[in-house]
Design a protein around this motif. Structure first.
Motif, PDB file in Angstrom:
ATOM      1  N   ILE A  99       0.912  -1.064  -0.011  1.00 10.65           N
ATOM      2  CA  ILE A  99      -0.133  -0.146  -0.099  1.00 10.65           C
ATOM      3  C   ILE A  99       0.867   1.181   0.118  1.00 10.65           C
ATOM      4  CG2 ILE A  99      -1.892   1.221   1.073  1.00 10.65           C
ATOM      5  CD1 ILE A  99      -2.263  -1.625   2.523  1.00 10.65           C
ATOM      6  N   MET A 100       0.587   2.144  -0.915  1.00 14.02           N
ATOM      7  CA  MET A 100       1.551   3.282  -1.024  1.00 14.02           C
ATOM      8  C   MET A 100       0.420   4.501  -1.220  1.00 14.02           C
ATOM      9  SD  MET A 100       4.617   3.927  -3.576  1.00 14.02           S
ATOM     10  CE  MET A 100       6.201   2.945  -2.640  1.00 14.02           C
ATOM     11  N   PHE A 101       0.752   5.627  -0.249  1.00 14.41           N
ATOM     12  CA  PHE A 101      -0.074   6.944  -0.506  1.00 14.41           C
ATOM     13  C   PHE A 101       0.315   7.314  -1.986  1.00 14.41           C
ATOM     14  CE2 PHE A 101       0.112   7.055   3.999  1.00 14.41           C
ATOM     15  CZ  PHE A 101      -1.261   7.328   4.350  1.00 14.41           C
ATOM     16  N   VAL A 102      -0.922   7.931  -2.695  1.00 15.77           N
ATOM     17  CA  VAL A 102      -0.734   8.244  -4.240  1.00 15.77           C
ATOM     18  C   VAL A 102       0.338   9.132  -4.477  1.00 15.77           C
ATOM     19  CG1 VAL A 102      -1.849   9.505  -5.874  1.00 15.77           C
ATOM     20  CG2 VAL A 102      -3.157   7.842  -4.809  1.00 15.77           C
ATOM     21  N   GLU A 103       0.434  10.180  -3.435  1.00 15.24           N
ATOM     22  CA  GLU A 103       1.543  11.223  -3.545  1.00 15.24           C
ATOM     23  C   GLU A 103       3.047  10.507  -3.506  1.00 15.24           C
ATOM     24  OE1 GLU A 103       3.191  15.094  -1.068  1.00 15.24           O
ATOM     25  OE2 GLU A 103       1.402  14.197  -0.345  1.00 15.24           O
ATOM     26  N   ASP A 104       3.326   9.560  -2.488  1.00 15.59           N
ATOM     27  CA  ASP A 104       4.465   8.922  -2.759  1.00 15.59           C
ATOM     28  C   ASP A 104       4.807   8.167  -3.896  1.00 15.59           C
ATOM     29  OD1 ASP A 104       5.361   9.773   0.023  1.00 15.59           O
ATOM     30  OD2 ASP A 104       4.157   8.252   1.099  1.00 15.59           O
ATOM     31  N   TYR A 105       3.656   7.491  -4.409  1.00 16.06           N
ATOM     32  CA  TYR A 105       3.768   6.652  -5.648  1.00 16.06           C
ATOM     33  C   TYR A 105       4.190   7.607  -6.719  1.00 16.06           C
ATOM     34  CZ  TYR A 105       2.114   4.000  -9.657  1.00 16.06           C
ATOM     35  OH  TYR A 105       2.200   3.272 -10.653  1.00 16.06           O
ATOM     36  N   LEU A 106       3.634   8.766  -6.884  1.00 13.46           N
ATOM     37  CA  LEU A 106       4.003   9.678  -7.929  1.00 13.46           C
ATOM     38  C   LEU A 106       5.541  10.189  -7.791  1.00 13.46           C
ATOM     39  CD1 LEU A 106       0.404  11.864  -8.182  1.00 13.46           C
ATOM     40  CD2 LEU A 106       1.533  10.088  -9.799  1.00 13.46           C
ATOM     41  N   ASN A 107       5.851  10.243  -6.477  1.00 11.95           N
ATOM     42  CA  ASN A 107       7.369  10.701  -6.361  1.00 11.95           C
ATOM     43  C   ASN A 107       8.352   9.722  -6.668  1.00 11.95           C
ATOM     44  OD1 ASN A 107       6.649  13.301  -5.340  1.00 11.95           O
ATOM     45  ND2 ASN A 107       6.441  12.513  -2.996  1.00 11.95           N
ATOM     46  N   GLN A 108       7.593   8.463  -6.298  1.00 10.60           N
ATOM     47  CA  GLN A 108       8.460   7.319  -6.950  1.00 10.60           C
ATOM     48  C   GLN A 108       8.741   7.079  -8.442  1.00 10.60           C
ATOM     49  OE1 GLN A 108       9.705   4.977  -4.358  1.00 10.60           O
ATOM     50  NE2 GLN A 108      10.313   3.320  -5.523  1.00 10.60           N
ATOM     51  N   ILE A 109       7.629   7.435  -9.051  1.00 14.48           N
ATOM     52  CA  ILE A 109       7.580   7.676 -10.484  1.00 14.48           C
ATOM     53  C   ILE A 109       8.737   8.494 -10.981  1.00 14.48           C
ATOM     54  CG2 ILE A 109       6.219   7.886 -12.738  1.00 14.48           C
ATOM     55  CD1 ILE A 109       3.786   6.727 -11.213  1.00 14.48           C
ATOM     56  N   ASP A 110       8.615   9.698 -10.349  1.00 13.56           N
ATOM     57  CA  ASP A 110       9.488  10.970 -10.783  1.00 13.56           C
ATOM     58  C   ASP A 110      11.149  10.552 -10.689  1.00 13.56           C
ATOM     59  OD1 ASP A 110       7.166  12.387 -11.516  1.00 13.56           O
ATOM     60  OD2 ASP A 110       7.285  13.432  -9.676  1.00 13.56           O
ATOM     61  N   GLU A 111      11.295   9.674  -9.492  1.00  7.39           N
ATOM     62  CA  GLU A 111      12.714   9.330  -9.226  1.00  7.39           C
ATOM     63  C   GLU A 111      13.086   8.487 -10.140  1.00  7.39           C
ATOM     64  OE1 GLU A 111      14.652  10.720  -6.750  1.00  7.39           O
ATOM     65  OE2 GLU A 111      13.502  11.932  -6.512  1.00  7.39           O
ATOM     66  N   ALA A 112      12.346   7.378 -10.589  1.00  5.31           N
ATOM     67  CA  ALA A 112      12.708   6.606 -11.568  1.00  5.31           C
ATOM     68  C   ALA A 112      12.719   7.007 -12.750  1.00  5.31           C
ATOM     69  CB  ALA A 112      11.584   5.526 -11.796  1.00  5.31           C
ATOM     70  N   LEU A 113      12.086   7.871 -13.524  1.00  2.81           N
ATOM     71  CA  LEU A 113      12.315   8.951 -14.616  1.00  2.81           C
ATOM     72  C   LEU A 113      13.700   9.660 -14.674  1.00  2.81           C
ATOM     73  CD1 LEU A 113       8.771  10.123 -15.316  1.00  2.81           C
ATOM     74  CD2 LEU A 113       9.903   8.107 -16.243  1.00  2.81           C
ATOM     75  N   LYS A 114      13.952  10.223 -13.404  1.00  7.29           N
ATOM     76  CA  LYS A 114      15.290  10.848 -13.294  1.00  7.29           C
ATOM     77  C   LYS A 114      16.359  10.210 -13.506  1.00  7.29           C
ATOM     78  CE  LYS A 114      13.813  14.439  -9.873  1.00  7.29           C
ATOM     79  NZ  LYS A 114      13.989  14.822  -8.508  1.00  7.29           N
ATOM     80  N   ARG A 115      16.281   8.787 -12.905  1.00 10.16           N
ATOM     81  CA  ARG A 115      17.379   8.036 -13.090  1.00 10.16           C
ATOM     82  C   ARG A 115      17.516   7.673 -14.649  1.00 10.16           C
ATOM     83  NH1 ARG A 115      15.154   5.268  -9.180  1.00 10.16           N
ATOM     84  NH2 ARG A 115      16.189   5.814  -6.975  1.00 10.16           N
ATOM     85  N   ILE A 116      16.428   7.248 -15.284  1.00  8.15           N
ATOM     86  CA  ILE A 116      16.416   6.998 -16.752  1.00  8.15           C
ATOM     87  C   ILE A 116      17.042   7.990 -17.488  1.00  8.15           C
ATOM     88  CG2 ILE A 116      14.593   7.114 -18.310  1.00  8.15           C
ATOM     89  CD1 ILE A 116      13.757   4.141 -17.903  1.00  8.15           C
ATOM     90  N   HIS A 117      16.588   9.179 -17.255  1.00  2.00           N
ATOM     91  CA  HIS A 117      17.169  10.423 -18.075  1.00  2.00           C
ATOM     92  C   HIS A 117      18.587  10.696 -18.021  1.00  2.00           C
ATOM     93  CE1 HIS A 117      12.640  12.343 -18.021  1.00  2.00           C
ATOM     94  NE2 HIS A 117      12.905  11.915 -19.121  1.00  2.00           N
ATOM     95  N   GLY A 118      19.138  10.207 -17.065  1.00  2.00           N
ATOM     96  CA  GLY A 118      20.580   9.961 -16.947  1.00  2.00           C
ATOM     97  C   GLY A 118      21.329   9.203 -17.904  1.00  2.00           C
ATOM     98  N   VAL A 119      20.395   8.447 -18.193  1.00  2.00           N
ATOM     99  CA  VAL A 119      21.135   7.187 -19.020  1.00  2.00           C
ATOM    100  C   VAL A 119      20.713   7.132 -20.601  1.00  2.00           C
ATOM    101  CG1 VAL A 119      21.656   4.780 -19.017  1.00  2.00           C
ATOM    102  CG2 VAL A 119      21.364   5.809 -16.962  1.00  2.00           C
ATOM    103  N   HIS A 120      19.309   7.379 -20.586  1.00  2.00           N
ATOM    104  CA  HIS A 120      18.843   7.258 -21.988  1.00  2.00           C
ATOM    105  C   HIS A 120      17.982   8.484 -22.435  1.00  2.00           C
ATOM    106  CE1 HIS A 120      19.666   3.158 -21.965  1.00  2.00           C
ATOM    107  NE2 HIS A 120      19.186   2.971 -20.665  1.00  2.00           N
ATOM    108  N   VAL A 121      17.756   8.601 -23.607  1.00  2.00           N
ATOM    109  CA  VAL A 121      16.843   9.483 -24.079  1.00  2.00           C
ATOM    110  C   VAL A 121      15.532   9.045 -24.153  1.00  2.00           C
ATOM    111  CG1 VAL A 121      16.469  11.369 -25.697  1.00  2.00           C
ATOM    112  CG2 VAL A 121      18.695  10.731 -25.374  1.00  2.00           C
ATOM    113  N   VAL A 122      14.262   9.445 -23.277  1.00  2.00           N
ATOM    114  CA  VAL A 122      13.168   8.768 -23.502  1.00  2.00           C
ATOM    115  C   VAL A 122      12.080   9.834 -23.633  1.00  2.00           C
ATOM    116  CG1 VAL A 122      13.906   7.256 -21.662  1.00  2.00           C
ATOM    117  CG2 VAL A 122      12.716   9.398 -20.963  1.00  2.00           C
ATOM    118  N   ASP A 123      10.869   9.006 -24.276  1.00  2.00           N
ATOM    119  CA  ASP A 123       9.662   9.681 -24.636  1.00  2.00           C
ATOM    120  C   ASP A 123       8.871  10.025 -23.589  1.00  2.00           C
ATOM    121  OD1 ASP A 123       7.368  10.478 -25.683  1.00  2.00           O
ATOM    122  OD2 ASP A 123       7.020   8.441 -26.580  1.00  2.00           O
TER     123      ASP A 123
END
Length: 276
Positions: free
Chosen positions: A114-138
């Motif tokens: 169970i995750m609060f929606v706000e925390d889940y959205l933060n988790q997504i943003d953190e994952a995207l930051k990591r991917i942007h450091g390695v790949h160019v993504v859509d």
């Protein structure tokens, strides 16, 4: 005489204003406040699911090199809230009100995080930051996912056609874009039905491993003891080698899932492996 009476009244007023033993306040934001066993509270129980969620949210230990947002297992709520039916009812209401999300885990048949929606959205943003450091993504597909899928589909899973339909509210959908959502860890295919997906938490692999290995380690430790039991107080202080999560986390989980049980004894609260 009159002067002495006045003095006594002043003293009485002073005592009322400064009581010697004020009633302690429960502070749910203090992770160290409650333990599974204490002189006044045995296995802290709640009448309210949200109170238990807030406490456990605050108590998730800070882990080195792990950036997972706070989460709670449903089994942990079962160990801490008196009425299991009420837990399920409350979770359903909070899910529909978009306060939190539930995620089916592959660590057990009925395991849910169970995750609060706000925390889940933060988790997504953190994952995207990591991917942007390695790949160019859509980036568009992730915005569509947050705006049209997460906000609309509140279940733990979604089928392929519905996913494509919701994503198409943002623009053109193709297999590559859905693969990107899976690669980031937002979706995983169901084994039973290849046309359906589970919603997943990005970068959650170390937590899944910790949950599984911590369970095994704790159960193995208790099974090796003479009566497969130990007092809660010393057990709670032990550290697990195979899990970044603390002992309290795993005790709540295993007690809530029924694999461990607690028994009141003359020497204190006992934790024992449940019989077959």
């Amino acid at each position: 005489m009159h002067h002495q009476e006045k003095k006594k009244k002043k003293k009485k007023k002073k005592r009322r204003a400064n009581p010697k033993n004020p009633k302690p306040q429960e502070n749910l934001s203090n992770p160290g406040l409650f333990h599974l066993e204490s002189k006044t509270v045995r296995l802290k129980t709640f009448c309210d699911t949200m109170d238990a969620l807030r406490l456990m949210h605050a108590q998730l230990p800070n882990m080195e090199k792990v950036t997972t947002q706070p989460f709670v297992l449903r089994s942990q709520l079962y160990s801490s809230v008196k009425d299991r039916t009420q837990v399920d009812r409350d979770l359903e209401i909070l899910r529909k009100e978009k306060v939190l999300r539930l995620f089916k885990l592959n660590t057990g048949q009925d395991d849910h995080a169970i995750m609060f929606v706000e925390d889940y959205l933060n988790q997504i943003d953190e994952a995207l930051k990591r991917i942007h450091g390695v790949h160019v993504v859509d980036d568009d597909i992730f915005e569509w996912f947050k705006c049209y899928v997460i906000d609309t589909k509140l279940d733990v899973s979604i089928d392929h056609n519905e996913l494509c339909s919701l994503l198409s509210c943002g623009g053109k959908v193709n297999d590559d874009r859905i693969s990107l959502l899976m690669n980031v860890g937002l979706l995983s295919r169901q084994l039973i039905d290849s046309n359906a997906y589970w919603f997943t938490i990005p970068n959650f692999g170390s937590m899944l491993k910790g949950i599984s290995q911590g369970r095994k380690e704790l159960l193995s430790f208790l099974n090796r003891r003479k009566y497969k039991e130990m007092l809660m107080a010393p057990l709670e202080k032990k550290r697990l080698r195979m899990s970044p999560l603390d002992m309290r986390f795993h005790l709540r989980d295993l007690i809530g899932s029924g694999q461990l049980k607690t028994i009141q004894s003359p020497t204190g609260l006992l934790v024992r492996v449940s019989g077959d």
